[in-house]
Design a protein around this motif. Structure first.
Motif, PDB file in Angstrom:
ATOM      1  N   MET A   1      19.034-155.264 -52.193  1.00 58.94           N
ATOM      2  CA  MET A   1      19.961-154.207 -52.613  1.00 58.94           C
ATOM      3  C   MET A   1      19.578-153.723 -54.000  1.00 58.94           C
ATOM      4  N   ARG A   2      19.674-152.425 -54.238  1.00 57.86           N
ATOM      5  CA  ARG A   2      19.376-151.836 -55.543  1.00 57.86           C
ATOM      6  C   ARG A   2      20.699-151.468 -56.224  1.00 57.86           C
ATOM      7  N   ILE A   3      20.933-152.079 -57.374  1.00 59.56           N
ATOM      8  CA  ILE A   3      22.206-151.933 -58.076  1.00 59.56           C
ATOM      9  C   ILE A   3      21.972-151.320 -59.447  1.00 59.56           C
ATOM     10  N   CYS A   4      22.822-150.369 -59.801  1.00 63.10           N
ATOM     11  CA  CYS A   4      22.778-149.742 -61.122  1.00 63.10           C
ATOM     12  C   CYS A   4      23.985-150.216 -61.912  1.00 63.10           C
ATOM     13  N   ALA A   5      23.739-150.814 -63.070  1.00 61.83           N
ATOM     14  CA  ALA A   5      24.812-151.389 -63.887  1.00 61.83           C
ATOM     15  C   ALA A   5      25.048-150.542 -65.131  1.00 61.83           C
ATOM     16  N   PHE A   6      26.309-150.183 -65.357  1.00 61.92           N
ATOM     17  CA  PHE A   6      26.694-149.384 -66.521  1.00 61.92           C
ATOM     18  C   PHE A   6      27.547-150.225 -67.478  1.00 61.92           C
ATOM     19  N   GLY A   7      27.570-149.783 -68.727  1.00 65.72           N
ATOM     20  CA  GLY A   7      28.381-150.462 -69.725  1.00 65.72           C
ATOM     21  C   GLY A   7      27.903-151.871 -70.000  1.00 65.72           C
ATOM     22  N   VAL A   8      26.603-152.098 -69.877  1.00 67.45           N
ATOM     23  CA  VAL A   8      26.061-153.454 -70.027  1.00 67.45           C
ATOM     24  C   VAL A   8      25.914-153.802 -71.509  1.00 67.45           C
ATOM     25  N   ARG A   9      26.503-154.912 -71.886  1.00 68.99           N
ATOM     26  CA  ARG A   9      26.363-155.432 -73.246  1.00 68.99           C
ATOM     27  C   ARG A   9      25.227-156.449 -73.283  1.00 68.99           C
ATOM     28  N   GLY A  10      24.730-156.710 -74.480  1.00 69.17           N
ATOM     29  CA  GLY A  10      23.630-157.646 -74.632  1.00 69.17           C
ATOM     30  C   GLY A  10      23.934-159.032 -74.100  1.00 69.17           C
ATOM     31  N   ASP A  11      25.185-159.476 -74.260  1.00 65.35           N
ATOM     32  CA  ASP A  11      25.537-160.823 -73.803  1.00 65.35           C
ATOM     33  C   ASP A  11      25.534-160.940 -72.281  1.00 65.35           C
ATOM     34  N   GLU A  12      25.636-159.798 -71.585  1.00 67.83           N
ATOM     35  CA  GLU A  12      25.638-159.828 -70.127  1.00 67.83           C
ATOM     36  C   GLU A  12      24.223-159.885 -69.532  1.00 67.83           C
ATOM     37  N   VAL A  13      23.247-159.433 -70.284  1.00 70.84           N
ATOM     38  CA  VAL A  13      21.894-159.261 -69.753  1.00 70.84           C
ATOM     39  C   VAL A  13      21.330-160.525 -69.117  1.00 70.84           C
ATOM     40  N   ASP A  46      21.997-148.347 -54.313  1.00 71.38           N
ATOM     41  CA  ASP A  46      22.918-148.675 -53.221  1.00 71.38           C
ATOM     42  C   ASP A  46      24.346-148.914 -53.703  1.00 71.38           C
ATOM     43  N   GLY A  47      24.509-149.257 -54.972  1.00 70.66           N
ATOM     44  CA  GLY A  47      25.841-149.534 -55.498  1.00 70.66           C
ATOM     45  C   GLY A  47      25.832-149.549 -57.007  1.00 70.66           C
ATOM     46  N   ILE A  48      27.036-149.475 -57.585  1.00 69.74           N
ATOM     47  CA  ILE A  48      27.207-149.426 -59.034  1.00 69.74           C
ATOM     48  C   ILE A  48      28.147-150.547 -59.463  1.00 69.74           C
ATOM     49  N   THR A  49      27.840-151.172 -60.593  1.00 68.09           N
ATOM     50  CA  THR A  49      28.803-152.037 -61.266  1.00 68.09           C
ATOM     51  C   THR A  49      28.997-151.501 -62.671  1.00 68.09           C
ATOM     52  N   SER A  50      30.215-151.586 -63.170  1.00 68.46           N
ATOM     53  CA  SER A  50      30.497-151.044 -64.502  1.00 68.46           C
ATOM     54  C   SER A  50      31.586-151.843 -65.186  1.00 68.46           C
ATOM     55  N   PHE A  51      31.577-151.746 -66.507  1.00 68.02           N
ATOM     56  CA  PHE A  51      32.605-152.371 -67.332  1.00 68.02           C
ATOM     57  C   PHE A  51      32.994-151.387 -68.417  1.00 68.02           C
ATOM     58  N   GLN A  52      34.241-150.948 -68.391  1.00 67.29           N
ATOM     59  CA  GLN A  52      34.710-150.025 -69.416  1.00 67.29           C
ATOM     60  C   GLN A  52      36.225-149.891 -69.329  1.00 67.29           C
ATOM     61  N   THR A  53      36.818-149.513 -70.441  1.00 64.34           N
ATOM     62  CA  THR A  53      38.264-149.266 -70.456  1.00 64.34           C
ATOM     63  C   THR A  53      38.575-147.781 -70.586  1.00 64.34           C
ATOM     64  N   VAL A  54      37.538-146.947 -70.733  1.00 61.79           N
ATOM     65  CA  VAL A  54      37.764-145.505 -70.734  1.00 61.79           C
ATOM     66  C   VAL A  54      37.917-145.040 -69.289  1.00 61.79           C
ATOM     67  N   PRO A  55      38.472-143.870 -69.049  1.00 63.63           N
ATOM     68  CA  PRO A  55      38.801-143.450 -67.682  1.00 63.63           C
ATOM     69  C   PRO A  55      37.593-143.229 -66.767  1.00 63.63           C
ATOM     70  N   TYR A  56      37.832-143.475 -65.481  1.00 69.24           N
ATOM     71  CA  TYR A  56      36.921-143.087 -64.408  1.00 69.24           C
ATOM     72  C   TYR A  56      37.592-141.891 -63.706  1.00 69.24           C
ATOM     73  N   PRO A  57      37.234-140.667 -64.051  1.00 64.29           N
ATOM     74  CA  PRO A  57      37.913-139.503 -63.461  1.00 64.29           C
ATOM     75  C   PRO A  57      37.498-139.275 -62.015  1.00 64.29           C
ATOM     76  N   SER A  58      38.217-138.396 -61.349  1.00 67.35           N
ATOM     77  CA  SER A  58      37.930-138.104 -59.940  1.00 67.35           C
ATOM     78  C   SER A  58      36.531-137.546 -59.754  1.00 67.35           C
ATOM     79  N   THR A  59      36.012-136.848 -60.776  1.00 71.53           N
ATOM     80  CA  THR A  59      34.688-136.249 -60.661  1.00 71.53           C
ATOM     81  C   THR A  59      33.585-137.305 -60.550  1.00 71.53           C
ATOM     82  N   VAL A  60      33.823-138.496 -61.091  1.00 78.25           N
ATOM     83  CA  VAL A  60      32.848-139.575 -60.929  1.00 78.25           C
ATOM     84  C   VAL A  60      32.718-139.942 -59.454  1.00 78.25           C
TER      85      VAL A  60
END
Length: 329
Positions: A1-13, A46-60
């Motif tokens: 599976m190919r995954i794209c990760a957003f909001g990645v901090r250094g400690d998560e790497v 194939d999928g996305i993982t993300s970490f954030q507290t800002v909004p995920y609007p409908s356009t995403v």
């Protein structure tokens, strides 16, 4: 599976890298938040993982549908910033991580209580002012002598109760679902009674709309003089303006706020490369009887590992057609 990760901090790497090596999946990491502008980075995945507290609007989610991306795995517990209706409409399945480390948040909450009880903020202020004699005058209170009201007795609330039991603290709880753990000692009461009796009130409930401003002017008015407030739960639970009114008057003895009411708006400004100017935050920050922290109660190595791995495991389960217990849509 190919995954794209957003909001990645250094400690998560390292945790992403180890998971990818162990499972033989591909993970591409980006520090950017998931927005309309950054979403194209996930094209072909194939999928996305993300970490954030800002909004995920409908356009995403409409954009994800156009890119044939059907899965989004949040690496955090809060999801009030996610437009789940839009996600469902655009056929995007969303999961979250509801319990990455209840103990981490519970320990932070109790640490915050001790910080306030020992007037550590006032001591530090005096020392920074080079007033050593004054720094020695702030007498503390002992947690074992007090009554703590725990609002919400899920995984985190129960972990708090367990720690408080070790101090010998009297624990009151208010929850429609009482813990079944017979090893815990607590007394169930109504919310109003909890407000009246608690020396310290600690919040461990979700940020559902019905819980917005649970602690408001009326609630603070019912509390004991000198009571302390601890919020390591969700930003919308406290009416900050009302909190400040009662801190200024001395009715409340102090507060520890890890989830600030306007943090989503403030962080959104920071995400755009700006600074935020929030007079409520600034006033709280200047008070020695207030402990502010930037939504880090969860932040331990154990929690980060669990957040990364559970989110990635959910994406694989989605892709394999396996039922995901933490699915939101």
């Amino acid at each position: 599976m190919r995954i794209c990760a957003f909001g990645v901090r250094g400690d998560e790497v390292p945790y992403f890298q180890r998971w990818a090596a162990r499972t033989e999946n591909t993970v591409t990491m980006h520090p950017d938040y998931l927005t309309d502008q950054t979403l194209p980075l996930a094209a072909g995945y194939d999928g996305i993982t993300s970490f954030q507290t800002v909004p995920y609007p409908s356009t995403v989610f409409s954009g994800m549908q156009q890119l044939k991306l059907r899965y989004l795995a949040l690496r955090n517990a809060g999801y009030e910033n996610v437009d789940l209706t839009a996600a469902a409409h655009h056929q995007v399945r969303v999961s979250y991580v509801p319990a990455y480390s209840p103990r981490a948040i519970a320990e932070f909450a109790v640490m915050s209580m001790l910080y306030l009880l020992r007037q550590a903020g006032a001591v530090q202020t005096a020392l920074h002012d080079a007033d050593y004699p004054l720094a020695k005058t702030f007498i503390g209170r002992e947690l074992g002598d007090l009554t703590v009201g725990v609002v919400g007795s899920g995984r985190i609330g129960q972990a708090v109760i367990q720690i408080l039991n070790g101090f010998g603290t009297r624990v009151l709880i208010t929850d429609s679902h009482l813990p079944k753990n017979l090893a815990l000692t607590f007394t169930p009461v109504s919310f109003e009674e909890l407000l009246r009796q608690s020396d310290i009130l600690t919040l461990h409930i979700p940020g559902d709309p019905e819980n917005t401003n649970l602690l408001n002017e009326a609630a603070f008015a019912q509390m004991k003089p000198g009571a302390l407030i601890v919020n390591t739960a969700r930003p919308n639970l406290i009416d900050t303006a009302a909190l400040l009114t009662h801190l200024r008057s001395g009715k409340l003895g102090g507060a520890a706020i890890d989830t600030f009411e306007h943090e989503a708006d403030d962080l959104l400004q920071l995400a755009h490369g700006e600074t935020f100017a929030d007079p409520l935050w600034d006033e709280l920050l200047a008070m020695p009887n207030v402990m502010l922290s930037p939504h880090i109660a969860y932040y331990t190595d154990t929690a980060v590992k669990n957040m990364v791995e559970q989110a990635l495991d959910a994406l694989v389960a989605f892709d394999q057609g396996v039922r995901v217990a933490t699915e939101l849509t």
